[in-house]
Design a protein around this motif. Structure first.
Motif, PDB file in Angstrom:
ATOM      1  N   LEU A 185       0.875  -1.101  -0.196  1.00 54.55           N
ATOM      2  CA  LEU A 185       0.001   0.061   0.084  1.00 54.55           C
ATOM      3  C   LEU A 185       0.846   1.209  -0.134  1.00 54.55           C
ATOM      4  O   LEU A 185       0.346   2.024  -0.800  1.00 54.55           O
ATOM      5  CB  LEU A 185      -0.919   0.033   1.089  1.00 54.55           C
ATOM      6  CG  LEU A 185      -2.141  -1.026   1.197  1.00 54.55           C
ATOM      7  CD1 LEU A 185      -2.852  -1.229   2.490  1.00 54.55           C
ATOM      8  CD2 LEU A 185      -3.058  -0.580   0.119  1.00 54.55           C
ATOM      9  N   ARG A 186       1.981   1.153   0.818  1.00 53.04           N
ATOM     10  CA  ARG A 186       2.778   2.380   0.838  1.00 53.04           C
ATOM     11  C   ARG A 186       3.427   2.703  -0.756  1.00 53.04           C
ATOM     12  O   ARG A 186       3.674   3.709  -0.786  1.00 53.04           O
ATOM     13  CB  ARG A 186       3.987   2.052   1.756  1.00 53.04           C
ATOM     14  CG  ARG A 186       3.438   2.371   3.131  1.00 53.04           C
ATOM     15  CD  ARG A 186       4.571   2.532   4.037  1.00 53.04           C
ATOM     16  NE  ARG A 186       5.724   1.348   4.255  1.00 53.04           N
ATOM     17  CZ  ARG A 186       5.396   0.227   5.031  1.00 53.04           C
ATOM     18  NH1 ARG A 186       4.391   0.061   5.896  1.00 53.04           N
ATOM     19  NH2 ARG A 186       6.365  -0.757   5.026  1.00 53.04           N
ATOM     20  N   ALA A 187       3.556   1.668  -1.454  1.00 48.01           N
ATOM     21  CA  ALA A 187       4.284   1.864  -2.744  1.00 48.01           C
ATOM     22  C   ALA A 187       3.115   2.296  -3.819  1.00 48.01           C
ATOM     23  O   ALA A 187       3.410   2.261  -4.978  1.00 48.01           O
ATOM     24  CB  ALA A 187       4.749   0.635  -3.149  1.00 48.01           C
ATOM     25  N   GLY A 188       1.792   2.378  -3.331  1.00 51.43           N
ATOM     26  CA  GLY A 188       0.567   2.931  -4.161  1.00 51.43           C
ATOM     27  C   GLY A 188       0.014   1.694  -4.714  1.00 51.43           C
ATOM     28  O   GLY A 188      -1.028   1.871  -5.440  1.00 51.43           O
ATOM     29  N   HIS A 189       0.127   0.549  -4.400  1.00 48.32           N
ATOM     30  CA  HIS A 189      -0.629  -0.631  -5.047  1.00 48.32           C
ATOM     31  C   HIS A 189      -1.960  -0.815  -4.536  1.00 48.32           C
ATOM     32  O   HIS A 189      -2.157  -0.446  -3.436  1.00 48.32           O
ATOM     33  CB  HIS A 189      -0.015  -2.062  -4.718  1.00 48.32           C
ATOM     34  CG  HIS A 189       1.476  -2.134  -5.495  1.00 48.32           C
ATOM     35  ND1 HIS A 189       1.732  -2.527  -6.831  1.00 48.32           N
ATOM     36  CD2 HIS A 189       2.767  -1.948  -4.836  1.00 48.32           C
ATOM     37  CE1 HIS A 189       3.072  -2.458  -6.914  1.00 48.32           C
ATOM     38  NE2 HIS A 189       3.648  -2.150  -5.791  1.00 48.32           N
ATOM     39  N   ARG A 190      -3.084  -0.955  -5.565  1.00 45.13           N
ATOM     40  CA  ARG A 190      -4.128  -1.223  -5.193  1.00 45.13           C
ATOM     41  C   ARG A 190      -4.983  -2.301  -5.758  1.00 45.13           C
ATOM     42  O   ARG A 190      -5.971  -2.770  -5.590  1.00 45.13           O
ATOM     43  CB  ARG A 190      -5.185   0.022  -5.736  1.00 45.13           C
ATOM     44  CG  ARG A 190      -4.670   1.288  -4.868  1.00 45.13           C
ATOM     45  CD  ARG A 190      -5.053   0.959  -3.496  1.00 45.13           C
ATOM     46  NE  ARG A 190      -4.912   2.269  -2.660  1.00 45.13           N
ATOM     47  CZ  ARG A 190      -3.719   2.805  -1.869  1.00 45.13           C
ATOM     48  NH1 ARG A 190      -2.811   1.858  -2.312  1.00 45.13           N
ATOM     49  NH2 ARG A 190      -3.617   3.896  -1.303  1.00 45.13           N
ATOM     50  N   ARG A 191      -4.026  -3.192  -6.475  1.00 43.17           N
ATOM     51  CA  ARG A 191      -4.493  -4.784  -7.061  1.00 43.17           C
ATOM     52  C   ARG A 191      -3.617  -5.634  -6.392  1.00 43.17           C
ATOM     53  O   ARG A 191      -2.419  -5.420  -6.974  1.00 43.17           O
ATOM     54  CB  ARG A 191      -4.623  -4.782  -8.531  1.00 43.17           C
ATOM     55  CG  ARG A 191      -5.672  -3.582  -9.219  1.00 43.17           C
ATOM     56  CD  ARG A 191      -6.027  -3.636 -10.505  1.00 43.17           C
ATOM     57  NE  ARG A 191      -4.799  -3.674 -11.385  1.00 43.17           N
ATOM     58  CZ  ARG A 191      -4.203  -2.557 -11.882  1.00 43.17           C
ATOM     59  NH1 ARG A 191      -4.775  -1.474 -11.624  1.00 43.17           N
ATOM     60  NH2 ARG A 191      -3.382  -2.625 -12.744  1.00 43.17           N
ATOM     61  N   PHE A 192      -4.072  -6.486  -5.762  1.00 39.17           N
ATOM     62  CA  PHE A 192      -3.247  -7.761  -5.321  1.00 39.17           C
ATOM     63  C   PHE A 192      -3.698  -8.829  -5.450  1.00 39.17           C
ATOM     64  O   PHE A 192      -4.701  -9.318  -5.832  1.00 39.17           O
ATOM     65  CB  PHE A 192      -3.427  -7.374  -3.799  1.00 39.17           C
ATOM     66  CG  PHE A 192      -2.988  -6.082  -3.167  1.00 39.17           C
ATOM     67  CD1 PHE A 192      -1.839  -5.406  -3.121  1.00 39.17           C
ATOM     68  CD2 PHE A 192      -4.258  -5.289  -3.273  1.00 39.17           C
ATOM     69  CE1 PHE A 192      -1.818  -3.973  -2.518  1.00 39.17           C
ATOM     70  CE2 PHE A 192      -4.315  -3.743  -2.576  1.00 39.17           C
ATOM     71  CZ  PHE A 192      -3.081  -3.270  -2.555  1.00 39.17           C
ATOM     72  N   ALA A 193      -2.665  -9.872  -5.397  1.00 38.16           N
ATOM     73  CA  ALA A 193      -2.870 -11.539  -5.304  1.00 38.16           C
ATOM     74  C   ALA A 193      -1.947 -12.086  -4.430  1.00 38.16           C
ATOM     75  O   ALA A 193      -0.921 -11.585  -3.947  1.00 38.16           O
ATOM     76  CB  ALA A 193      -2.317 -11.813  -6.750  1.00 38.16           C
ATOM     77  N   LEU A 194      -2.842 -13.090  -3.871  1.00 36.89           N
ATOM     78  CA  LEU A 194      -2.065 -13.971  -2.852  1.00 36.89           C
ATOM     79  C   LEU A 194      -2.048 -15.454  -3.539  1.00 36.89           C
ATOM     80  O   LEU A 194      -3.014 -16.172  -3.920  1.00 36.89           O
ATOM     81  CB  LEU A 194      -2.936 -14.197  -1.682  1.00 36.89           C
ATOM     82  CG  LEU A 194      -2.781 -13.031  -0.563  1.00 36.89           C
ATOM     83  CD1 LEU A 194      -4.095 -12.153  -0.893  1.00 36.89           C
ATOM     84  CD2 LEU A 194      -2.679 -13.743   0.660  1.00 36.89           C
ATOM     85  N   ALA A 195      -0.723 -15.691  -3.996  1.00 34.42           N
ATOM     86  CA  ALA A 195      -0.486 -17.018  -4.698  1.00 34.42           C
ATOM     87  C   ALA A 195      -0.080 -18.262  -3.697  1.00 34.42           C
ATOM     88  O   ALA A 195       0.658 -18.004  -3.009  1.00 34.42           O
ATOM     89  CB  ALA A 195       0.782 -16.826  -5.665  1.00 34.42           C
ATOM     90  N   LEU A 196      -1.119 -19.039  -3.644  1.00 35.87           N
ATOM     91  CA  LEU A 196      -1.194 -20.211  -2.818  1.00 35.87           C
ATOM     92  C   LEU A 196      -1.219 -21.586  -3.348  1.00 35.87           C
ATOM     93  O   LEU A 196      -1.346 -21.544  -4.542  1.00 35.87           O
ATOM     94  CB  LEU A 196      -2.458 -20.032  -1.699  1.00 35.87           C
ATOM     95  CG  LEU A 196      -2.730 -18.482  -1.261  1.00 35.87           C
ATOM     96  CD1 LEU A 196      -3.706 -18.330  -0.486  1.00 35.87           C
ATOM     97  CD2 LEU A 196      -1.284 -18.312  -0.146  1.00 35.87           C
ATOM     98  N   SER A 197      -0.828 -22.337  -2.487  1.00 32.95           N
ATOM     99  CA  SER A 197      -0.765 -23.861  -2.878  1.00 32.95           C
ATOM    100  C   SER A 197      -2.095 -24.715  -3.186  1.00 32.95           C
ATOM    101  O   SER A 197      -3.245 -24.028  -2.482  1.00 32.95           O
ATOM    102  CB  SER A 197       0.177 -24.595  -2.171  1.00 32.95           C
ATOM    103  OG  SER A 197      -0.609 -24.693  -0.729  1.00 32.95           O
ATOM    104  N   GLU A 198      -2.200 -25.826  -3.605  1.00 33.70           N
ATOM    105  CA  GLU A 198      -3.383 -26.698  -3.810  1.00 33.70           C
ATOM    106  C   GLU A 198      -2.716 -28.003  -3.435  1.00 33.70           C
ATOM    107  O   GLU A 198      -1.775 -28.505  -4.151  1.00 33.70           O
ATOM    108  CB  GLU A 198      -3.831 -26.635  -5.080  1.00 33.70           C
ATOM    109  CG  GLU A 198      -5.170 -27.646  -5.519  1.00 33.70           C
ATOM    110  CD  GLU A 198      -6.320 -26.739  -4.605  1.00 33.70           C
ATOM    111  OE1 GLU A 198      -6.796 -27.473  -3.796  1.00 33.70           O
ATOM    112  OE2 GLU A 198      -6.467 -25.529  -4.389  1.00 33.70           O
ATOM    113  N   PRO A 199      -3.154 -28.736  -2.555  1.00 35.13           N
ATOM    114  CA  PRO A 199      -4.302 -28.479  -1.541  1.00 35.13           C
ATOM    115  C   PRO A 199      -4.258 -27.386  -0.665  1.00 35.13           C
ATOM    116  O   PRO A 199      -2.944 -26.899  -0.364  1.00 35.13           O
ATOM    117  CB  PRO A 199      -4.706 -29.932  -0.835  1.00 35.13           C
ATOM    118  CG  PRO A 199      -3.220 -30.518  -0.835  1.00 35.13           C
ATOM    119  CD  PRO A 199      -2.468 -30.046  -2.203  1.00 35.13           C
TER     120      PRO A 199
END
Length: 343
Positions: free
Chosen positions: A176-190
């Motif tokens: 947020l401090r860098a100005g981002h407003r679109r995010f993703a969390l890349a997570l595992s399966e399962p």
């Protein structure tokens, strides 16, 4: 040499030799030292199977590790943690045995097979899921255990886990401090329990900063690589500009996945990993990540295992959970700002 010959050589009873080798208080120090020196000199090793039958104990703690998926090749810190645990267990003459489960095995069935063979006195459960059925099985079976990781929806357990909520909230603040407003969390399966904690804490921090929680999308990976759906997310007009990776294996995979899409980590997409990479020199730019004291985590695990295994009349204890702190290590992979990220 057996214990009978050892006792005959020392002109002591078998009972005295056995008590000396087991550090019983009713043997004087000189006799104990003489017995142990003779055992060392002659190469005497106790008959562990016989001792186990008499005491009802094996002196072994088992941990089962998957050979594929998240937490296998991708989890470089796990064996460093287990080394800390092994050292702690050895102080009370317990041994740590590592067993493996393959991708063709059900985790619960694998655990049942191990428990039925009475290989160990206690079991370490790792890579926990929400309402993990293995924990319910161990409780019902009366098998002592400590989990490496929490399990939402389960009765209180003795566990050791990392402060993933801090890592998620701190990453959100960094982006947020860098100005981002679109995010993703890349997570595992399962899906694992700690990943739910990451999502909840990340979105919770966005909400506290007045950013809609739907701005953070969850992208599931297979074999630590983006799926077709995940790749498509980065070619969309509303592509994420900042990504929190669930572990270092996923983060390393993203360098290649994004490069194939014409995107560069640290220039077009900001990236942070919740865990450290084994060798950060292999990645360019180097990976911003969260680090921790794996030795302390292993020692905490050993301490809780010792507590649940009664010895010499000391009653079983249920030690409190241990939440191991994480600290942010800034490198260069998070340098991308919203101003230069793809739109």
């Amino acid at each position: 040499m057996g214990i009978r010959l050892l006792a005959r050589e020392l002109n002591l009873s078998i009972g005295t030799v056995s008590r000396a080798l087991n550090n019983r208080p009713d043997v004087n120090d000189d006799t104990r030292a003489r017995v142990k020196e003779a055992a060392r000199r002659t190469g005497y090793v106790p008959d562990q199977s016989g001792r186990s039958l008499r005491k009802g104990r094996t002196g072994i703690v088992a941990v089962v590790i998957p050979t594929a998926g998240a937490g296998a090749q991708t989890d470089g810190g796990l064996f460093a943690l287990l080394e800390g645990c092994r050292r702690g267990l050895r102080e009370v003459e317990l041994d740590l045995v590592v067993l493996f489960s393959g991708p063709d095995e059900d985790a619960l069935e694998c655990l049942r097979r191990i428990v039925s063979r009475r290989i160990a006195d206690a079991v370490i459960i790792n890579h926990t899921t929400a309402c993990d059925p293995r924990l319910a099985y161990l409780r019902a079976s009366g098998v002592e255990h400590v989990s490496l990781g929490r399990s939402a929806g389960c009765a209180p357990e003795s566990w050791v886990d990392f402060d993933f909520e801090f890592a998620a909230a701190e990453s959100a603040r960094l982006f947020l401090r860098a100005g981002h407003r679109r995010f993703a969390l890349a997570l595992s399966e399962p899906r694992m329990n700690y990943e739910d904690l990451l999502v909840e804490a990340f979105r919770g921090e966005l909400a506290r900063q007045g950013v809609p929680t739907e701005a953070a999308v969850v992208l599931r990976t297979l074999g630590a690589r983006l799926t077709a759906e995940g790749r498509a997310a980065f070619t969309d007009a509303a592509a994420p500009t900042a990504v929190l990776a669930g572990h270092e294996g996923i983060a390393a995979g993203l360098y290649g996945d994004l490069a194939e899409l014409g995107l560069r980590v640290g220039r077009d997409v900001a990236l942070v990993s919740t865990s450290p990479i084994v060798d950060n020199r292999m990645l360019s730019p180097r990976l911003t990540h969260f680090d921790t004291d794996l030795d302390a985590a292993g020692a905490a695990l050993a301490e809780r295992l010792i507590a649940v295994l009664p010895e010499r009349g000391v009653p079983r204890r249920t030690p409190p959970p241990a939440l191991i702190p994480l600290r942010l290590v800034t490198q260069a992979s998070h340098f991308a700002t919203a101003a230069v990220a793809p739109v």
